[in-house]
Design a protein around this motif. Structure first.
Motif, mmCIF file in Angstrom:
data_model
loop_
_atom_site.group_PDB
_atom_site.id
_atom_site.type_symbol
_atom_site.label_atom_id
_atom_site.label_comp_id
_atom_site.label_asym_id
_atom_site.label_seq_id
_atom_site.Cartn_x
_atom_site.Cartn_y
_atom_site.Cartn_z
ATOM 1 N N ILE A 139 0.924 -1.385 0.391
ATOM 2 C CA ILE A 139 0.017 0.280 0.221
ATOM 3 C C ILE A 139 1.047 1.069 -0.158
ATOM 4 C CG2 ILE A 139 -1.738 1.468 0.742
ATOM 5 C CD1 ILE A 139 -3.054 -1.412 2.316
ATOM 6 N N ILE A 140 2.339 1.468 0.550
ATOM 7 C CA ILE A 140 2.828 2.661 1.319
ATOM 8 C C ILE A 140 3.378 2.893 -0.841
ATOM 9 C CG2 ILE A 140 5.035 3.177 1.242
ATOM 10 C CD1 ILE A 140 5.124 1.535 4.604
ATOM 11 N N LEU A 141 4.047 1.852 -1.396
ATOM 12 C CA LEU A 141 4.122 1.724 -2.997
ATOM 13 C C LEU A 141 3.389 2.490 -3.522
ATOM 14 C CD1 LEU A 141 7.126 -1.291 -3.172
ATOM 15 C CD2 LEU A 141 7.714 1.734 -2.062
ATOM 16 N N MET A 142 2.044 1.899 -3.128
ATOM 17 C CA MET A 142 1.231 2.088 -4.291
ATOM 18 C C MET A 142 0.847 3.660 -4.422
ATOM 19 S SD MET A 142 -3.065 1.265 -3.619
ATOM 20 C CE MET A 142 -3.541 1.630 -3.129
ATOM 21 N N ALA B 152 -7.323 -2.377 -2.592
ATOM 22 C CA ALA B 152 -6.648 -2.004 -1.908
ATOM 23 C C ALA B 152 -7.054 -0.946 -1.139
ATOM 24 C CB ALA B 152 -5.773 -1.328 -2.965
ATOM 25 N N ALA B 153 -8.749 -1.067 -1.068
ATOM 26 C CA ALA B 153 -9.414 0.518 -0.264
ATOM 27 C C ALA B 153 -9.760 -0.190 1.056
ATOM 28 C CB ALA B 153 -10.341 1.362 -0.783
ATOM 29 N N GLU C 276 -12.493 -0.673 -9.554
ATOM 30 C CA GLU C 276 -10.426 -1.613 -9.195
ATOM 31 C C GLU C 276 -10.173 -0.933 -10.671
ATOM 32 O OE1 GLU C 276 -9.014 -3.405 -7.523
ATOM 33 O OE2 GLU C 276 -9.747 -4.116 -6.488
ATOM 34 N N LEU C 277 -8.713 -0.403 -9.782
ATOM 35 C CA LEU C 277 -7.904 0.697 -11.869
ATOM 36 C C LEU C 277 -7.784 -0.692 -12.527
ATOM 37 C CD1 LEU C 277 -6.206 2.716 -12.580
ATOM 38 C CD2 LEU C 277 -4.267 2.016 -11.629
ATOM 39 N N VAL D 39 -8.823 7.136 -5.798
ATOM 40 C CA VAL D 39 -7.550 7.304 -4.906
ATOM 41 C C VAL D 39 -6.857 7.815 -3.673
ATOM 42 C CG1 VAL D 39 -5.261 5.188 -4.699
ATOM 43 C CG2 VAL D 39 -7.020 5.563 -6.563
ATOM 44 N N ALA D 40 -6.380 8.899 -4.365
ATOM 45 C CA ALA D 40 -5.729 10.219 -3.265
ATOM 46 C C ALA D 40 -7.148 10.296 -2.190
ATOM 47 C CB ALA D 40 -6.239 11.277 -3.771
#
Length: 354
Positions: free
Chosen positions: A97-100, A158-159, A216-217, A243-244
């Motif tokens: 998640i951090i790298l995302m 992801a969310a 999803e993306l 996402v932001a």
């Protein structure tokens, strides 16, 4: 006691304590490695399957959790592998998640105009409030309804996995929500693709529609492709705006779900148990915006993010307790389906009238 049993007990007693501890540690390390390797193998397999035409819409993360769930349902998961599986589903999840955050460029979003930001805020607020309210009316576990709502409103799997620890949701609820969102999102993606020729929308408007309403993306990329480059670029930009907004949405949900315990403990707002990886995500977003890393390094880290999240999804799938699927009754299905339909309807209203 038999002679064999007595002999075995005698040998166990004669082994020094530090040696027994060392043997136990080695066994635990072997089990941990076994669990991590299992999630890694499933993630690699998911990557290959996700390249196939039908599964490409679902994406590697969704395929990973489905593989993990299938493995759990068909084959035995080694008992000593639980530590490694937990490591993948929690620690690697947070790293992914951090790298995302490197996918996000704040400058691009603000350059696109204030209107798109308003669209994203409207979409997320509308979907969260509506779906959680319906879940309450139907007496669905509020953690489960919140996860399905946040997956629909923001960015799918992801969310869900980012919000789950904030609201202290069960792993089973997380896995079920991800799988359910994958199914609904894929169906809506296919419907959009077939409807594009008859909708009469410009490539830009179609991009706004898909970016604002799909889960999803991977769904956004697949559904916007028929509209060409303009449609795809617009859709991805709108989607990244959602996402932001994951960070403020996650914090708000954390406050809502922990307000009772906070009152009892007289805890201040700054003491909220917000996971550190949420701020790591924000830092990576700022790093990408500042252009600190080269394009090649950024793409490599994004690819690593996807793979780590895939291992985490496989771990979640392997940890599914199938008795919890009883929670996925007609009420849950109705809530998720109705929420997706309402979001799509809102998207059409935004495109046609706003």
């Amino acid at each position: 006691m038999s002679n064999a049993g007595a002999t075995k007990l005698h040998k166990a007693k004669t082994v020094p304590l530090h040696t027994r501890k060392k043997i136990k540690t080695l066994k635990l390390q072997k089990g941990w490695l076994k669990g991590v390797l299992l999630t890694l193998i499933l993630a690699v397999l998911a990557g290959s399957i996700a390249k196939l035409p039908v599964f490409s819409v679902m994406g590697i993360m969704i395929v990973s959790i489905l593989l993990g769930m299938s493995w759990k349902g068909i084959m035995d998961v080694p008992a000593d592998a639980s530590a490694g599986i937990t490591f993948s589903s929690k620690t690697l999840l947070r790293a992914g998640i951090i790298l995302m955050g490197l996918r996000l460029n704040v400058e691009q979003i603000f350059a696109a105009g204030f209107s798109l930001i308003i669209v994203d805020i409207l979409v997320i607020a509308f979907t969260l409030v509506l779906m959680m309210y319906i879940g309450k009316l139907l007496s669905i576990d509020r953690h489960l309804s919140a996860l399905i709502a946040v997956g629909t409103a923001i960015c799918g799997a992801a969310a869900i996995v980012a919000v789950a620890p904030l609201i202290r949701a069960k792993n089973e609820f997380t896995a079920i929500s991800v799988a359910f969102i994958a199914i609904v999102g894929t169906i809506v993606t296919i419907i959009y693709t077939f409807l594009f020729p008859v909708l009469g929308l410009s490539p830009y408007d179609y991009g706004v529609l898909t970016g604002a309403t799909l889960h999803e993306l991977a769904h956004v990329i697949a559904a916007s492709a028929p509209g060409g480059d303009v449609s795809s670029d617009t859709a991805i930009l709108v989607k990244l705006g959602r996402v932001a907004l994951l960070i403020p949405a996650a914090i708000i949900l954390g406050v809502i779900f922990n307000k009772n315990s906070l009152k009892k403990q007289k805890t201040r707002f700054r003491d909220l148990p917000v996971p550190w990886f949420i701020f790591g995500f924000l830092i990576m977003c700022l790093v990408n915006t500042a252009g600190i890393l080269s394009d090649r390094m950024t793409q490599m880290l994004i690819a690593l993010s996807i793979f780590l999240l895939s291992m985490a999804m496989a771990g979640l799938g392997l940890g599914v307790n199938y008795t919890e699927f009883k929670k996925l009754n007609s009420k849950v299905i109705f809530t998720g389906t109705f929420g997706a339909a309402a979001l799509a309807a809102l998207g059409f209203l935004i495109v046609y009238f706003i």
